[in-house]
Motif scaffolding. Sequence first.
Motif, short mmCIF file in Angstrom:
data_model
loop_
_atom_site.label_atom_id
_atom_site.label_comp_id
_atom_site.label_asym_id
_atom_site.label_seq_id
_atom_site.Cartn_x
_atom_site.Cartn_y
_atom_site.Cartn_z
N THR A 192 -101.13 61.01 -25.46
CA THR A 192 -101.26 60.51 -26.83
C THR A 192 -101.75 59.07 -26.85
O THR A 192 -102.33 58.63 -27.84
CB THR A 192 -99.93 60.59 -27.57
OG1 THR A 192 -98.93 59.86 -26.85
CG2 THR A 192 -99.49 62.03 -27.71
N SER A 306 -98.11 51.62 -36.62
CA SER A 306 -97.36 52.77 -36.09
C SER A 306 -95.86 52.53 -36.15
O SER A 306 -95.09 53.49 -36.25
CB SER A 306 -97.79 53.05 -34.65
OG SER A 306 -97.31 52.07 -33.76
N PHE A 310 -94.56 54.16 -40.00
CA PHE A 310 -93.96 55.44 -39.62
C PHE A 310 -92.61 55.28 -38.95
O PHE A 310 -92.05 56.25 -38.44
CB PHE A 310 -94.91 56.20 -38.69
CG PHE A 310 -96.25 56.47 -39.29
CD1 PHE A 310 -96.45 57.56 -40.12
CD2 PHE A 310 -97.33 55.63 -39.04
CE1 PHE A 310 -97.69 57.80 -40.68
CE2 PHE A 310 -98.57 55.87 -39.60
CZ PHE A 310 -98.75 56.96 -40.42
N GLN A 314 -92.08 55.86 -33.78
CA GLN A 314 -92.14 57.25 -34.21
C GLN A 314 -93.53 57.84 -34.03
O GLN A 314 -93.68 59.04 -33.95
CB GLN A 314 -91.71 57.35 -35.68
CG GLN A 314 -90.26 57.01 -35.94
CD GLN A 314 -89.32 57.92 -35.19
OE1 GLN A 314 -89.41 59.14 -35.29
NE2 GLN A 314 -88.41 57.34 -34.44
N LEU A 315 -94.53 56.99 -33.96
CA LEU A 315 -95.91 57.47 -33.84
C LEU A 315 -96.63 56.62 -32.80
O LEU A 315 -96.74 55.41 -32.96
CB LEU A 315 -96.62 57.38 -35.19
CG LEU A 315 -97.89 58.19 -35.36
CD1 LEU A 315 -97.59 59.69 -35.25
CD2 LEU A 315 -98.55 57.90 -36.69
N VAL A 319 -102.38 57.84 -31.80
CA VAL A 319 -102.52 58.72 -32.96
C VAL A 319 -103.11 57.94 -34.13
O VAL A 319 -103.99 58.44 -34.85
CB VAL A 319 -101.15 59.32 -33.35
CG1 VAL A 319 -101.28 60.18 -34.60
CG2 VAL A 319 -100.60 60.15 -32.19
#
Length: 342
Positions: A192, A306, A310, A314-315, A319
Amino acid sequence: MKAIRTRGGLSVRLDVRTAVVVALLVAAALAGGVVLIGTGDFDIPAADVVRTLFGQGDAGQDFIVNELRLPRVLVGLLVGAALGLGGALFQSIARNPLGSPDVLGLGQGATAGALLVIVVFSGSAAQVAGGALVGGLVTGAAMYVLAWKRGVHGYRFVLVGIGLNAFAVALNGYLLTKADFVDAARAVVWMTGSLTGRDWEQVWPLLWLCVVLLPLVVAHARPLRMLEMGDDAAYALGVPVERTRVVLMGCAVLLTAAATAAAGPVSFVALTAPQLARRLTRSPGPNLLPAMCMGATLLIVSDWASQRVFGADQLPVGVVTGVLGGVYLLWLLVTERKAGRI
């Protein structure tokens, strides 16, 4: 453009707008870094962060700032700068705004190297980073060899890169299907692209690589500008075309592979940073320094988003950059199509 003459008679051309843009981007990256250091489960005001960085904070703040959060921010700045500079080099070499490591398969090639280490050898974090570096270098070498035909043409370079990207994606999917549950979960988290858990072990190798490669890139900036006019024009101006292309492509591959090894495949920074920098400076040419500063700023702002938008961690930052970069890529394709270039 302003000409500055030194005492020795050396004349230096200074683009005032470019200098202002670079200064503003550096200020934005540093300010974003300070805000990001203060962001987390235990928020720290920006003024306290600055005092702690200068050694005037208390013991608790010193541990949080200098040991936990500063390495993460430095990795983000270095990864963003490396991707921005690598993307600018690839786009100039290919003479195509789509000629970025994301499209050409370097990120997926580095991911394949990392996945081989994770799935086949269950390697450590350092070994995974080494595998990513080797994977990126092998992909870059294959791209140059396959695109070579009495020189490297821009569109052939991009088409070969797209083919290698498809092959690497298929290989990565195959490796994931062969991995056990633990290794597969670890691989997906790495794929990711994230700055979570980054420490000084990731900072120093990437910093020294940038210190070594940046002067080499700057020394070839003028020949690179001539290469953008085409090989024939560059030959006529006395530029050793293939040697310059090999050196700069090698630097771009190393920068991209090292950034991927440090933070995983953070997507689309290498694609968007050079183009945004060029639009801000309104200057022709590779815009290497603005692209590098833009990449650092983009990654720091994305990492802050991020966490704040979020929730903390969490992200992954990859992403966020993927969403932003995907929107930008669609806009770029529409613009290039309207202009009749694709």
